[in-house]
Design a protein around this motif. Structure first.
Motif, short mmCIF file in Angstrom:
data_model
loop_
_atom_site.label_atom_id
_atom_site.label_comp_id
_atom_site.label_asym_id
_atom_site.label_seq_id
_atom_site.Cartn_x
_atom_site.Cartn_y
_atom_site.Cartn_z
N ILE A 27 -16.20 0.86 -18.83
CA ILE A 27 -15.95 0.60 -17.41
C ILE A 27 -14.69 1.36 -16.97
CG2 ILE A 27 -15.40 -1.18 -15.68
CD1 ILE A 27 -16.97 -3.18 -17.41
N PRO A 28 -14.81 2.21 -15.94
CA PRO A 28 -13.67 3.03 -15.53
C PRO A 28 -12.61 2.24 -14.75
CG PRO A 28 -15.57 3.48 -14.13
CD PRO A 28 -16.04 2.50 -15.17
N VAL A 29 -11.40 2.78 -14.78
CA VAL A 29 -10.26 2.19 -14.07
C VAL A 29 -9.84 3.16 -12.97
CG1 VAL A 29 -7.91 1.32 -14.33
CG2 VAL A 29 -9.51 1.16 -16.25
N ILE A 30 -9.63 2.61 -11.78
CA ILE A 30 -9.21 3.42 -10.64
C ILE A 30 -7.72 3.22 -10.39
CG2 ILE A 30 -9.58 3.88 -8.16
CD1 ILE A 30 -12.38 2.54 -8.50
N GLY A 31 -6.97 4.31 -10.32
CA GLY A 31 -5.57 4.28 -9.89
C GLY A 31 -5.52 4.73 -8.44
N PHE A 32 -4.44 4.44 -7.74
CA PHE A 32 -4.42 4.85 -6.33
C PHE A 32 -3.01 5.01 -5.79
CE2 PHE A 32 -2.94 1.03 -4.17
CZ PHE A 32 -3.21 0.01 -5.08
N SER A 33 -2.96 5.62 -4.61
CA SER A 33 -1.71 5.64 -3.83
C SER A 33 -2.09 5.63 -2.37
CB SER A 33 -0.89 6.90 -4.14
OG SER A 33 -1.41 8.00 -3.42
N GLY A 34 -1.11 5.40 -1.51
CA GLY A 34 -1.31 5.63 -0.09
C GLY A 34 -1.24 7.13 0.16
N ALA A 35 -1.69 7.57 1.32
CA ALA A 35 -1.52 8.96 1.73
C ALA A 35 -0.18 9.08 2.46
CB ALA A 35 -2.67 9.38 2.63
N PRO A 36 0.39 10.29 2.51
CA PRO A 36 1.70 10.44 3.14
C PRO A 36 1.74 9.92 4.58
CG PRO A 36 0.92 12.55 2.24
CD PRO A 36 -0.09 11.52 1.89
N PHE A 37 0.70 10.16 5.38
CA PHE A 37 0.76 9.72 6.78
C PHE A 37 0.83 8.19 6.89
CE2 PHE A 37 -1.40 8.17 10.63
CZ PHE A 37 -0.51 8.66 11.58
N THR A 38 -0.03 7.49 6.15
CA THR A 38 -0.06 6.03 6.24
C THR A 38 1.27 5.44 5.76
OG1 THR A 38 -2.46 5.94 6.09
CG2 THR A 38 -1.29 3.96 5.39
N LEU A 39 1.83 6.02 4.69
CA LEU A 39 3.12 5.51 4.22
C LEU A 39 4.25 5.86 5.18
CD1 LEU A 39 3.16 5.73 0.35
CD2 LEU A 39 2.49 3.90 1.86
N ALA A 40 4.20 7.05 5.79
CA ALA A 40 5.23 7.42 6.78
C ALA A 40 5.19 6.43 7.94
CB ALA A 40 5.01 8.86 7.26
N CYS A 41 3.98 6.05 8.37
CA CYS A 41 3.84 5.07 9.46
C CYS A 41 4.53 3.77 9.09
CB CYS A 41 2.37 4.79 9.76
SG CYS A 41 1.58 6.08 10.72
N TYR A 42 4.25 3.24 7.88
CA TYR A 42 4.89 1.99 7.46
C TYR A 42 6.39 2.15 7.36
CZ TYR A 42 0.82 -0.90 6.60
OH TYR A 42 -0.29 -1.68 6.75
N ALA A 43 6.85 3.29 6.79
CA ALA A 43 8.29 3.49 6.56
C ALA A 43 9.04 3.56 7.89
CB ALA A 43 8.51 4.76 5.74
N ILE A 44 8.41 4.13 8.91
CA ILE A 44 9.09 4.27 10.21
C ILE A 44 8.94 3.00 11.05
CG2 ILE A 44 9.12 5.57 12.38
CD1 ILE A 44 8.17 8.03 10.72
N GLU A 45 7.73 2.44 11.08
CA GLU A 45 7.51 1.22 11.87
C GLU A 45 8.24 0.02 11.26
OE1 GLU A 45 5.60 0.70 14.68
OE2 GLU A 45 4.82 2.74 14.87
N GLY A 46 8.29 -0.02 9.93
CA GLY A 46 8.85 -1.17 9.24
C GLY A 46 7.82 -2.26 8.99
N GLY A 47 6.55 -1.97 9.25
CA GLY A 47 5.46 -2.94 9.03
C GLY A 47 4.18 -2.41 9.64
N GLY A 48 3.19 -3.27 9.70
CA GLY A 48 1.93 -2.86 10.33
C GLY A 48 2.11 -2.71 11.83
N SER A 49 1.16 -2.10 12.49
CA SER A 49 1.28 -1.86 13.93
C SER A 49 -0.12 -1.63 14.50
CB SER A 49 2.16 -0.63 14.15
OG SER A 49 2.01 -0.11 15.44
N GLN A 50 -0.28 -1.88 15.77
CA GLN A 50 -1.58 -1.63 16.43
C GLN A 50 -1.74 -0.14 16.75
OE1 GLN A 50 -4.14 -3.78 17.63
NE2 GLN A 50 -3.25 -5.23 16.17
#
Ligand code: CP3
Length: 358
Positions: free
Chosen positions: A147-170
């Motif tokens: 059974i395979p194992v999946i590793g992951f990360s966010g993409a730069p844009f989605t993480l930049a959004c969180y880092a600048i907004e400070g949380g989720g946003s509409q």
């Protein structure tokens, strides 16, 4: 069809999922679900009641145990390591907390060009050590079963959004306003995130991940022109660097249906598609250049079986007979989802996709 029992010769690198990602023929359609480990499962809630989210992610034994829960309970064809796309941010100096009922919060969000230039780019061993340890443990448990194992990360844009907004946003207006006002600082932020995320993904592959997924959950906040200008150049560098791991890479985003040619052109072996675009349309537009993953609406898992079954049939029918389909939701499992519905869906897709002509 009878489920093929894993034999002593089964290896994860030859699993249904890895082969489907490579667009090789498979006996049936492989299935796993984004957010398959989570609050809809009582055993997850029990484990999580003892530790905070960041403690659970940072502790290899707990993270591995949560990762394995849906493999045992739901029978999915892969494990995805229990972590979060925001996990590398504390190592970059961002003060992250998961607030019950409110989601992730960063108390010192990036708001200036100077703050971008102060961001360190530490190696994965310093940012996601718990995840690397968890993958090693999960790999030991699952490799004998193929059974395979999946590793992951966010993409730069989605993480930049969180880092600048400070949380989720509409609407991500703080992040997008920064992007438009400070294009040079935006570019430096995206490049720093590419450095950190590339290292996180390669480290997960070295620890044993058989597949890697990049989550660009908020890509749909941008129109096609801005995606091409402010996201694609950085994603292209990320996917090219990660290809050197030699494992299939899934490129997932939501809300990007009007420009997924652009999204697919960034790289990856599999395009993860939300439920807003039918898979036959995606395949019609992209041909056999890339495998597809998706794209059942997660809300159908709350619906009566006749409706859930009809939607699952539609996904399978539209994906068609060509190789290169991974069954998944169009986004993550919702916390209110009944576990029995998830099990029934997984059993159904395994059974029905193995029957020719259906
Ligand atoms: O898929 C899996 O089973 C692996 C685990 C996983 C989590 N988050 C665990 C989690 C994965 C792959 C993620 C990715 C993630 N995290 C994304 C991309 C996918 C997507 O859903 O768009 C995003 C945007 C996040 C950020 C995030 N993490 C939010 C917005 C929240 C709060 C909302 C929510 O669903 O609770 C989280 C917390 C989070 N990440 C939880 C889990 C299981 C809930 C924590 C809890 O138990 O309270």
């Amino acid at each position: 069809m009878t489920e093929t029992l894993t034999s002593p010769t089964a290896v994860a690198a030859d699993s249904l999922l890895v082969r489907a990602c490579r667009r090789e023929p498979t006996e049936r359609t492989p299935i796993w679900l984004m957010r398959q480990a989570g609050r809809y499962m009582p055993e997850y809630r029990l484990l999580r009641s003892r530790q905070t989210m960041l403690e659970a992610i940072g502790d290899p034994a707990t993270a591995a145990e949560i990762t394995l829960q849906p493999v045992e309970r739901i029978g999915v064809d892969a494990a995805i390591v229990f972590s979060d796309i925001l996990a590398p941010l504390p190592g970059m100096g961002l003060d992250l907390d998961f607030v019950a009922g409110a989601g992730p919060r960063i108390s010192n969000p990036i708001r200036t060009a100077a703050a971008v230039d102060r961001l360190p780019t530490p190696p994965a061993e310093d940012t996601i050590a718990g995840t690397i340890g968890a993958i090693r443990l999960v790999k030991q448990a699952l490799e004998p079963r193929g059974i395979p194992v999946i590793g992951f990360s966010g993409a730069p844009f989605t993480l930049a959004c969180y880092a600048i907004e400070g949380g989720g946003s509409q609407r991500y207006e703080v992040a997008k306003e920064f992007m438009y006002r400070e294009p040079a600082a935006w570019s430096r932020l995206m490049r720093r995130l590419v450095t950190v995320l590339t290292d996180c993904l390669l480290a997960q592959a070295r620890a044993g991940a058989d597949i890697l997924q990049v989550f660009d959950s908020w890509a749909g906040a941008l129109g096609p022109g801005d995606y091409a200008r402010y996201v694609r150049p950085y994603n292209t560098v990320l996917f090219a660097a990660v290809a050197s791991a030699g494992v299939p890479v899934i490129n997932f985003s939501t809300g990007s249906g009007s420009y997924f040619e652009e999204v697919a052109a960034c790289g990856g072996d599999v395009l993860g598609v939300d439920w807003r675009t039918p898979l036959d349309v995606v395949r019609g537009r992209l041909g056999d250049r890339i495998a597809v993953m998706g794209n059942l609406d997660p809300v159908t898992l709350l619906a009566p079986w006749r409706e859930l079954k009809a939607h699952a049939d539609d996904v399978l029918h539209r994906a068609g007979d060509a190789p290169g389909h991974v069954f998944n939701l169009g986004h993550g499992v919702l916390p209110t989802t009944p576990v029995d519905n998830v099990r029934r869906l997984v059993d159904y897709v395994k059974e029905t996709s193995g029957r020719p002509g259906e």
